[in-house]
Scaffold this active site. Structure first.
Site, short mmCIF file in Angstrom:
data_model
loop_
_atom_site.label_atom_id
_atom_site.label_comp_id
_atom_site.label_asym_id
_atom_site.label_seq_id
_atom_site.Cartn_x
_atom_site.Cartn_y
_atom_site.Cartn_z
CB THR A 32 6.86 -18.29 -5.20
OG1 THR A 32 6.37 -18.48 -3.89
CG2 THR A 32 5.65 -18.24 -6.14
NE ARG A 37 3.64 -17.57 4.32
CZ ARG A 37 2.43 -18.05 4.61
NH1 ARG A 37 2.29 -19.16 5.32
NH2 ARG A 37 1.35 -17.42 4.19
CB SER A 63 6.98 -10.06 -5.47
OG SER A 63 7.30 -8.89 -4.73
CD GLU A 93 3.56 -17.07 -1.42
OE1 GLU A 93 2.40 -16.67 -1.60
OE2 GLU A 93 4.45 -16.39 -0.91
CG PHE A 130 14.37 -8.67 -1.67
CD1 PHE A 130 15.56 -8.49 -0.97
CD2 PHE A 130 13.59 -9.80 -1.37
CE1 PHE A 130 15.97 -9.42 -0.01
CE2 PHE A 130 13.99 -10.71 -0.41
CZ PHE A 130 15.18 -10.53 0.26
CE1 TYR A 157 4.29 -13.45 -6.44
CE2 TYR A 157 3.93 -14.84 -4.52
CZ TYR A 157 4.78 -14.32 -5.48
OH TYR A 157 6.11 -14.66 -5.47
CG PHE A 207 15.16 -12.20 -10.28
CD1 PHE A 207 15.17 -12.97 -9.14
CD2 PHE A 207 16.32 -12.14 -11.05
CE1 PHE A 207 16.30 -13.68 -8.77
CE2 PHE A 207 17.46 -12.84 -10.69
CZ PHE A 207 17.45 -13.62 -9.55
CE1 TYR A 230 -1.07 -8.23 7.95
CE2 TYR A 230 -0.76 -9.92 6.27
CZ TYR A 230 -0.69 -8.59 6.67
OH TYR A 230 -0.25 -7.64 5.79
CB ALA A 257 -3.51 -17.76 -9.45
CG ASP A 270 -5.69 -14.36 9.03
OD1 ASP A 270 -4.60 -13.98 8.58
OD2 ASP A 270 -5.95 -15.55 9.30
#
Ligand code: NAD
Ligand code: TYD
Length: 369
Positions: free
Chosen positions: A136, A226, A88, A138, A14, A162, A84, A219, A164, A306
């Protein structure tokens, strides 16, 4: 600025595909080699318009093939890597973390090794080089409602496999700068949306489900927050870091645009309802969509179990990027979402091929190397 010779890993995904289009539009004389393993998320068709350009080359390979990457860097005399390539999707990482460690941690290590051997220890070392690592927000973990946004000095507290694996890759990139002197930069970005996004992520999944009259799976209670950034703005931010960022530094890229998931899904419902109102032809193209039969898209919202360990909130403080490099996102969220919906309406063949798996059979007009 002198012309560059770039290796873009994950360029059939993407953000990588958007970046490749954007870079060649802005630097039509640069050499651009895309290297991609074409996992389920890689779609060569996303690069179709570039396939016949002399400046462009696609290489079907895995970043873990270190010797192949070394040979490519040498043969093509590449001086810039924009990295990239990664697994993901958080939900996939919960079910199968191994692929995330393999591509994100070991793959990044392999790429760093290749860059080091050619750019630092090689015989024909380029005068300048840059390894830009795309990461990211995250990696910083989850915020409470009143917590300040993530800065570049926020502690790493990754919560999903992901996150981590991306944290591990960020640390390796940093270590290659400090230990070996590799000229690296890293950007940590918030959630992206826009053209060519695989319909497993929130926004394209909801758009496709809205058009097909399927349930919209939110969820938990939909209260998770976000920060959303149009992919064009992410690409422009990466370009700003490549052109003006200081080696060894990390830069946060974000939208200043926090939304609760449920409110975002409701906004998408309104957008689709309005689009059907404005364009009656959509009723015959998408007869299953709620507004095609006089219903409202909101009726399709369904609350589902969730995600385990679901991070509550992400927010980005991008003042370093703004202050040092004068970067600001250009897209407003309303306009960005409307343009993205338009793209999915205009490119039905692209997402239908992804949904039915036929995108994997697509053959590029130029013979692959
Ligand atoms: P994507 O899943 O759409 O694309 C990933 C691409 O990498 C695919 O083309 C895939 O074939 C390729 N790939 C995966 N493993 C590979 C390997 N071992 N060797 C070679 N190619 C491989 O991902 P995306 O959403 O475009 O994300 C790109 C990068 O940006 C990732 O590193 C991700 O962590 C980061 N990022 C994404 C977001 C987002 O919102 N999507 C936000 C911030 C950062
Ligand atoms: P996603 O697009 O998977 O990105 P990330 O997990 O990396 O933030 O999900 C964005 C948010 O939307 C996240 O809080 C999970 C939620 N979500 C849903 O509620 N339903 C869905 O079907 C998906 C894919 C995500």
């Amino acid at each position: 600025m002198a012309s560059r010779r770039l290796l873009i890993t994950g360029g059939a995904g993407f953000i990588g595909a958007n970046f490749t289009h954007d870079w060649l539009r802005r630097h039509p004389h640069d050499r651009v080699v895309v290297l991609d393993a074409l996992t389920y998320a890689g779609n060569r068709r996303s690069l179709e318009a570039l396939e016949l350009l002399d400046e462009f080359r696609f290489v079907h390979a895995d970043i873990n093939e270190t010797e192949r990457v070394v040979a490519l860097l040498q043969q093509e005399r590449l001086d810039t890597i924009v990295h990239f390539a990664a697994e993901s999707h958080v939900d996939r990482s919960i079910h199968g973390p191994e692929a995330f460690v393999r591509s994100n941690v070991l793959g990044t290590l392999s790429l760093l090794q290749a860059a080091r051997s050619v750019w630092l220890d090689g015989e024909d070392v380029p005068p300048t080089h840059r390894f830009h690592h795309v990461s990211t927000d995250e990696v910083y973990g989850s915020l409470g409602p009143e917590d300040p946004a993530f800065t570049e000095s926020t502690l790493y507290r990754p919560n999903s496999p992901y996150a981590a694996s991306k944290a591990g890759s960020d640390h390796l990139v940093r270590a290659y700068h400090h230990t070996y002197g590799l000229q690296v930069t890293t950007s940590n970005c918030s959630n992206n949306y826009g053209p060519y996004q695989f319909p497993e992520k929130l926004i394209p999944l909801m758009m496709v489900h809205l058009l097909e009259g399927k349930p919209l799976p939110v969820y938990g209670d939909g209260s998770n927050v976000r920060d959303w950034l149009h992919v064009d703005d992410h690409c422009a931010g990466i370009a700003a870091v490549l052109e003006g960022g200081r080696p060894g530094e990390t830069y946060n890229i974000g939208g200043g645009n926090e939304w609760r998931n449920l409110e975002l899904v409701e906004a998408l419902c309104e957008l689709v309802d309005a689009e059907f109102g404005a364009d009656p032809e959509l009723r015959s193209r998408f007869p299953q969509a709620a507004p095609a039969t006089g219903g409202s898209c909101r009726d399709q919202i369904t609350f589902v179990t969730d995600r385990p360990g679901h991070d509550q909130r992400y927010a980005i403080d991008d003042s370093k990027l703004a202050g040092e490099l004068g970067f600001e996102p250009a897209w407003s969220f309303r306009e960005g979402l409307a343009a993205t919906l338009r793209w999915y309406l205009d490119n039905e063949a692209w997402w239908r091929a992804v949904m039915d798996g036929s995108y994997r059979d697509w053959v590029a007009p130029q013979y692959e190397t």
